[in-house]
Design a protein around this motif. Structure first.
Motif, mmCIF file in Angstrom:
data_model
loop_
_atom_site.group_PDB
_atom_site.id
_atom_site.type_symbol
_atom_site.label_atom_id
_atom_site.label_comp_id
_atom_site.label_asym_id
_atom_site.label_seq_id
_atom_site.Cartn_x
_atom_site.Cartn_y
_atom_site.Cartn_z
ATOM 1 N N VAL A 1 18.710 2.163 1.788
ATOM 2 C CA VAL A 1 18.822 3.895 1.239
ATOM 3 C C VAL A 1 17.364 4.166 1.145
ATOM 4 C CG1 VAL A 1 19.680 5.187 -0.899
ATOM 5 C CG2 VAL A 1 20.865 4.282 -0.174
ATOM 6 N N ALA A 2 17.078 3.081 0.369
ATOM 7 C CA ALA A 2 15.440 3.225 0.354
ATOM 8 C C ALA A 2 14.237 1.986 1.387
ATOM 9 C CB ALA A 2 15.044 3.052 -1.193
ATOM 10 N N SER A 3 13.530 2.183 1.952
ATOM 11 C CA SER A 3 12.619 1.113 2.769
ATOM 12 C C SER A 3 11.344 0.889 2.034
ATOM 13 C CB SER A 3 12.569 1.676 3.244
ATOM 14 O OG SER A 3 12.289 2.311 4.363
ATOM 15 N N ALA A 4 10.569 -0.295 1.922
ATOM 16 C CA ALA A 4 8.963 -0.082 2.124
ATOM 17 C C ALA A 4 8.820 -0.745 3.054
ATOM 18 C CB ALA A 4 9.014 -1.214 0.936
ATOM 19 N N TYR A 5 7.514 -0.971 2.944
ATOM 20 C CA TYR A 5 6.968 -1.659 4.913
ATOM 21 C C TYR A 5 6.150 -2.212 5.086
ATOM 22 C CZ TYR A 5 9.890 2.725 6.761
ATOM 23 O OH TYR A 5 10.571 3.555 6.543
ATOM 24 N N LEU A 6 5.887 -3.297 5.419
ATOM 25 C CA LEU A 6 4.725 -4.298 5.105
ATOM 26 C C LEU A 6 4.058 -4.375 6.885
ATOM 27 C CD1 LEU A 6 3.322 -6.761 3.577
ATOM 28 C CD2 LEU A 6 5.628 -8.025 4.221
ATOM 29 N N ILE A 7 3.009 -4.462 6.936
ATOM 30 C CA ILE A 7 2.354 -4.565 8.085
ATOM 31 C C ILE A 7 1.244 -5.754 7.604
ATOM 32 C CG2 ILE A 7 0.013 -3.461 9.355
ATOM 33 C CD1 ILE A 7 1.006 -0.573 8.443
ATOM 34 N N GLU A 8 1.441 -6.750 9.313
ATOM 35 C CA GLU A 8 0.458 -8.232 8.499
ATOM 36 C C GLU A 8 -0.520 -8.045 9.994
ATOM 37 O OE1 GLU A 8 -0.569 -11.848 10.319
ATOM 38 O OE2 GLU A 8 1.037 -11.007 11.028
ATOM 39 N N GLU A 9 -1.843 -8.598 9.789
ATOM 40 C CA GLU A 9 -2.670 -8.953 10.898
ATOM 41 C C GLU A 9 -3.487 -10.249 10.216
ATOM 42 O OE1 GLU A 9 -3.667 -6.963 13.473
ATOM 43 O OE2 GLU A 9 -2.607 -5.270 13.474
ATOM 44 N N GLU A 10 -3.544 -10.849 11.090
ATOM 45 C CA GLU A 10 -4.427 -11.915 11.274
ATOM 46 C C GLU A 10 -4.326 -12.847 9.738
ATOM 47 O OE1 GLU A 10 -8.346 -10.578 11.339
ATOM 48 O OE2 GLU A 10 -8.527 -9.923 13.213
ATOM 49 N N GLY A 11 -2.685 -13.016 8.991
ATOM 50 C CA GLY A 11 -2.522 -13.609 7.692
ATOM 51 C C GLY A 11 -2.594 -12.078 6.577
ATOM 52 N N HIS A 12 -3.396 -11.355 6.637
ATOM 53 C CA HIS A 12 -3.711 -10.375 5.498
ATOM 54 C C HIS A 12 -2.665 -8.949 6.057
ATOM 55 C CE1 HIS A 12 -7.182 -11.506 3.831
ATOM 56 N NE2 HIS A 12 -7.583 -12.328 5.065
ATOM 57 N N GLY A 13 -1.945 -8.283 4.398
ATOM 58 C CA GLY A 13 -0.952 -7.313 4.363
ATOM 59 C C GLY A 13 -1.657 -5.894 4.055
ATOM 60 N N GLY B 1 -7.618 13.933 3.874
ATOM 61 C CA GLY B 1 -8.620 13.603 5.478
ATOM 62 C C GLY B 1 -8.642 12.701 5.183
ATOM 63 N N GLU B 2 -9.194 11.860 4.225
ATOM 64 C CA GLU B 2 -9.803 10.528 3.870
ATOM 65 C C GLU B 2 -9.412 9.710 5.131
ATOM 66 O OE1 GLU B 2 -11.719 7.467 1.271
ATOM 67 O OE2 GLU B 2 -10.303 9.358 -0.018
ATOM 68 N N PHE B 3 -9.759 8.353 5.733
ATOM 69 C CA PHE B 3 -9.558 7.407 6.514
ATOM 70 C C PHE B 3 -9.899 6.167 5.794
ATOM 71 C CE2 PHE B 3 -10.170 10.819 10.004
ATOM 72 C CZ PHE B 3 -9.306 10.929 10.855
ATOM 73 N N LEU B 4 -8.876 5.044 6.298
ATOM 74 C CA LEU B 4 -9.381 4.014 5.788
ATOM 75 C C LEU B 4 -9.215 2.781 7.272
ATOM 76 C CD1 LEU B 4 -9.349 1.637 3.572
ATOM 77 C CD2 LEU B 4 -7.236 1.785 4.026
ATOM 78 N N ASP B 5 -10.307 2.242 7.501
ATOM 79 C CA ASP B 5 -9.575 1.038 8.844
ATOM 80 C C ASP B 5 -9.657 -0.645 7.966
ATOM 81 O OD1 ASP B 5 -10.679 2.824 10.276
ATOM 82 O OD2 ASP B 5 -12.848 2.695 9.895
ATOM 83 N N TRP B 6 -8.867 -0.753 8.490
ATOM 84 C CA TRP B 6 -7.960 -1.999 8.254
ATOM 85 C C TRP B 6 -7.967 -3.246 9.266
ATOM 86 C CZ3 TRP B 6 -3.702 -4.282 7.984
ATOM 87 C CH2 TRP B 6 -3.025 -5.187 7.679
ATOM 88 N N ARG B 7 -8.433 -4.417 8.851
ATOM 89 C CA ARG B 7 -8.492 -5.140 10.298
ATOM 90 C C ARG B 7 -8.597 -3.970 11.789
ATOM 91 N NH1 ARG B 7 -8.700 -10.242 8.221
ATOM 92 N NH2 ARG B 7 -8.788 -9.351 6.467
ATOM 93 N N SER B 8 -7.107 -3.587 12.702
ATOM 94 C CA SER B 8 -7.335 -3.276 13.812
ATOM 95 C C SER B 8 -6.780 -1.919 13.440
ATOM 96 C CB SER B 8 -6.762 -3.896 15.013
ATOM 97 O OG SER B 8 -5.443 -4.005 14.761
#
Length: 310
Positions: free
Chosen positions: A17-29, A135-142
């Motif tokens: 019914v409700a989800s959360a999302y987890l993105i992992e890159e190089e051990g960081h999330g 319109g703001e951007f956030l660069d994180w890992r790739s």
């Protein structure tokens, strides 16, 4: 390479019914959406099972302040000491000082039901919150994330477009689609819950989402969907039906408006289900009952607010 996880938060003890999302890159999330305080152990469990250290969660993002999206943010931040919360400015304000949020929700649900649904909510230290502008951007890992303000469902709502995934995390701005209806098919419908619903803004937000060129929408309710142009047409049709039903309220006595609108919301859902050859069972309607009621409340509220200002 990195990993991506859709986490079932089991909101109100219901599956998918409700989800959360987890993105992992190089051990960081990064975690996107937290659901309620009750959901945090489930998010932490996924992190632990995939060897993602709580100290390496860099950001927690919530699309808006509604408690099935952001109610657990304080607790996840407490468990992830290096994380920064990214939020719309109006969302940030109410998570730093949640007293009005708690008061409002408690008045709607009652103290006992509030605790059962949402659990404890504590203030978030302002130094751990970063406001993201339109319109703001956030660069994180790739990854490169763009934050896009999307009114219609709520005035304090944004979506997050991830260029690497070519997907957009839409909160409630691209509707609701439950993947586990009894006959194995799904459909989509708009969410018009109180207190900020605006049909024109909601349609504009759908166009903003399509304008990113995303191939996927990561819905909070529930999970990733493709074929976005098809679903956008359905959402716009549903929003038009809601708008038309609101116009009919002028002829309905105030005490009859909510049951009238519940009937209209059910009709809207049935039309959108029929368009996608989805046969809704009694069990499906039981799942949809809360959405019917909340959507109807939001439409009546929006009409009566416009009536006061006309």
């Amino acid at each position: 390479m990195g990993s991506f996880f859709t986490i079932d938060t089991e909101y109100a003890d219901l599956k998918q019914v409700a989800s959360a999302y987890l993105i992992e890159e190089e051990g960081h999330g990064i975690v996107i959406e937290t659901n309620t305080t009750h959901a945090i152990p489930k998010i932490l469990s996924v992190m632990e099972n995939h060897q993602i250290d709580v100290n390496c969660i860099d950001y927690i993002i919530v699309t808006h302040v509604h408690l099935d999206h952001a109610g657990g943010a304080w607790y996840l931040l407490e468990k992830c000491p290096n994380a920064v919360l990214l939020a719309h400015p109006k969302t940030a304000k109410h998570l730093i000082d949640p007293s009005l949020l708690i008061k409002s929700a408690t008045s709607v649900y009652g103290k006992e039901n509030f605790q059962k649904l949402y659990g404890e909510i504590r203030p978030i230290p302002k130094e751990r919150v970063r406001v993201m502008e339109h319109g703001e951007f956030l660069d994180w890992r790739s990854h490169s994330f763009e934050f896009i303000y999307t009114k219609g469902h709520a005035n304090h709502h944004f979506c997050i477009y991830d260029k690497k995934l070519n997907g957009i995390f839409t909160g409630d701005s691209f509707g609701i689609s439950y993947p586990h209806l009894e006959n194995g098919k799904s459909f989509i419908f708009p969410t018009t819950t109180p207190t900020d619903f605006d049909a024109k803004e909601a349609i504009n937000s759908i166009d903003l989402i399509l304008g990113t060129g995303a191939n996927l929408c990561y819905l909070t309710h529930f999970g990733p969907i493709q074929n976005l142009n098809h679903w956008a047409r359905d959402l716009k049709k549903g929003l038009q039906l809601c708008h038309d039903a609101m116009l009919d309220l002028k002829n309905i006595p105030k005490e009859n408006r909510l049951p009238f609108m519940e009937t209209k919301v059910k009709e809207m859902m049935q039309i959108l289900a029929d368009d996608n050859e989805v046969s809704l069972t009694d069990k499906d309607w039981a799942l949809l009952r809360l959405d019917v009621n909340l959507n109807a409340q939001g439409l009546v509220y929006a009409y009566e607010k416009s009536e006061k200002h006309s």
